[in-house]
Write a protein that holds these residues in place. Structure first.
Motif, PDB file in Angstrom:
ATOM      1  N   THR A   1       3.501  -1.177   1.229  1.00  0.00           N
ATOM      2  CA  THR A   1       3.596  -2.536   1.748  1.00  0.00           C
ATOM      3  C   THR A   1       4.988  -3.100   1.538  1.00  0.00           C
ATOM      4  OG1 THR A   1       2.818  -3.496  -0.342  1.00  0.00           O
ATOM      5  CG2 THR A   1       1.160  -3.031   1.353  1.00  0.00           C
TER       6      THR A   1
ATOM      7  N   THR B   1       3.916   5.705   2.524  1.00  0.00           N
ATOM      8  CA  THR B   1       3.335   4.480   3.064  1.00  0.00           C
ATOM      9  C   THR B   1       3.250   3.449   1.945  1.00  0.00           C
ATOM     10  OG1 THR B   1       1.090   5.266   2.614  1.00  0.00           O
ATOM     11  CG2 THR B   1       1.984   5.735   4.797  1.00  0.00           C
TER      12      THR B   1
ATOM     13  N   ALA C   1       2.288  -3.972   6.313  1.00  0.00           N
ATOM     14  CA  ALA C   1       2.002  -2.565   5.999  1.00  0.00           C
ATOM     15  C   ALA C   1       3.087  -1.662   6.559  1.00  0.00           C
ATOM     16  CB  ALA C   1       0.648  -2.174   6.567  1.00  0.00           C
TER      17      ALA C   1
ATOM     18  N   GLN D   1       2.436 -10.110   3.497  1.00  0.00           N
ATOM     19  CA  GLN D   1       2.405  -8.665   3.237  1.00  0.00           C
ATOM     20  C   GLN D   1       2.357  -7.923   4.573  1.00  0.00           C
ATOM     21  OE1 GLN D   1       2.117  -6.977   0.120  1.00  0.00           O
ATOM     22  NE2 GLN D   1       2.320  -8.872  -1.048  1.00  0.00           N
TER      23      GLN D   1
ATOM     24  N   ASP E   1       2.624   3.103  -1.931  1.00  0.00           N
ATOM     25  CA  ASP E   1       1.262   3.599  -2.136  1.00  0.00           C
ATOM     26  C   ASP E   1       1.386   4.739  -3.136  1.00  0.00           C
ATOM     27  OD1 ASP E   1      -1.211   4.826  -2.128  1.00  0.00           O
ATOM     28  OD2 ASP E   1      -1.460   4.753   0.046  1.00  0.00           O
TER      29      ASP E   1
END
Length: 235
Positions: free
Chosen positions: A46, A44, A56, A54, A91
């Motif tokens: 962005t 995960t 997700a 941005q 992430d």
């Protein structure tokens, strides 16, 4: 598509462009996001547009038919046209924990010398299921002590490449009984933990065992007459 997580699993940002965006997901020219597979969750993070917007990325999967890597965005996200420049940011905290747990599971398969019938991991825990004779008991404290001993030895973890044909001549390297590596491929990744383990694997791993950090064996439970599940956790 270049799968940067294989080239450098420590890379955290990447500039690339959109190839396709449809109801299945977003396909990019290059990616550093690992798609769910082999018991390891999809990454995960962005995605940034040129104007600073941005978006997700909530999951990453591989299309079973095309083998494209699909980046999943919120369902109400407008479709991005082909050629749109984007910047990916992983992430990293979550991915790095996946790498630590995944590498620890390789060590667990060394400590417990039995066929592996299944496995899975999260950012906190991992588990392997082992094919063990009925009545055979496992010592939780002994397994935990041996895992941490191998971790503190800080052994290098490297990638080697082999062919499906060569791997067929070394069946002892294939520990997972439930999933057979794609032996028809000309190249298959092997993960080499120096002096300890060598096995095919398509996941991401840390560079040295010391990076895993201390772990604990949370529980050992029976999942059938010959199936023992061992669950480990990062401390």
């Amino acid at each position: 598509m270049q799968e940067r997580f294989y080239v450098d699993p420590y890379q955290q940002t990447l500039g690339t462009v959109v190839l396709r965006h449809d109801e299945h997901g977003l396909v990019l020219e290059d990616t550093l996001f690992y798609p769910s597979g082999g018991g390891q969750p999809g990454d995960t993070g962005t995605l940034a547009l040129a104007d600073g917007t941005q978006l997700a990325i909530t999951d990453t999967r591989r299309d079973k038919e095309t083998r494209d890597i699909l980046h999943l965005l919120a369902s109400d996200t407008p479709r991005l046209p082909p050629g749109t420049p984007v910047t990916l940011t992983l992430d990293w905290a979550r991915r790095h924990r996946h790498m630590r747990v995944h590498t620890c599971l390789h060590l667990l398969s060394v400590v417990i010398k039995a066929g592996v019938t299944g496995g899975n991991l999260t950012a906190d825990t991992g588990r392997l299921d082992f094919d063990l004779p009925e009545g055979m008991e496992l010592d939780k404290d002994q397994i935990e002590a041996e895992l941490n001993r191998l971790i503190t030895q800080d052994r290098p973890v490297r990638v080697q490449m082999t062919s499906g044909e060569a791997l067929q001549r070394q069946p002892e390297l294939i520990k997972t009984m439930s999933v057979t590596p794609p032996l028809h491929l000309p190249e298959i990744r092997l993960i080499d933990i120096e002096g300890v383990d060598l096995q095919p694997c398509g996941g991401t791993h840390v560079a040295r065992t010391g990076e895993i950090g201390a772990v604990t064996v949370k529980k050992i439970e029976s999942k059938g007459a010959r199936n023992k599940r061992v669950v480990i956790a990062l401390i």
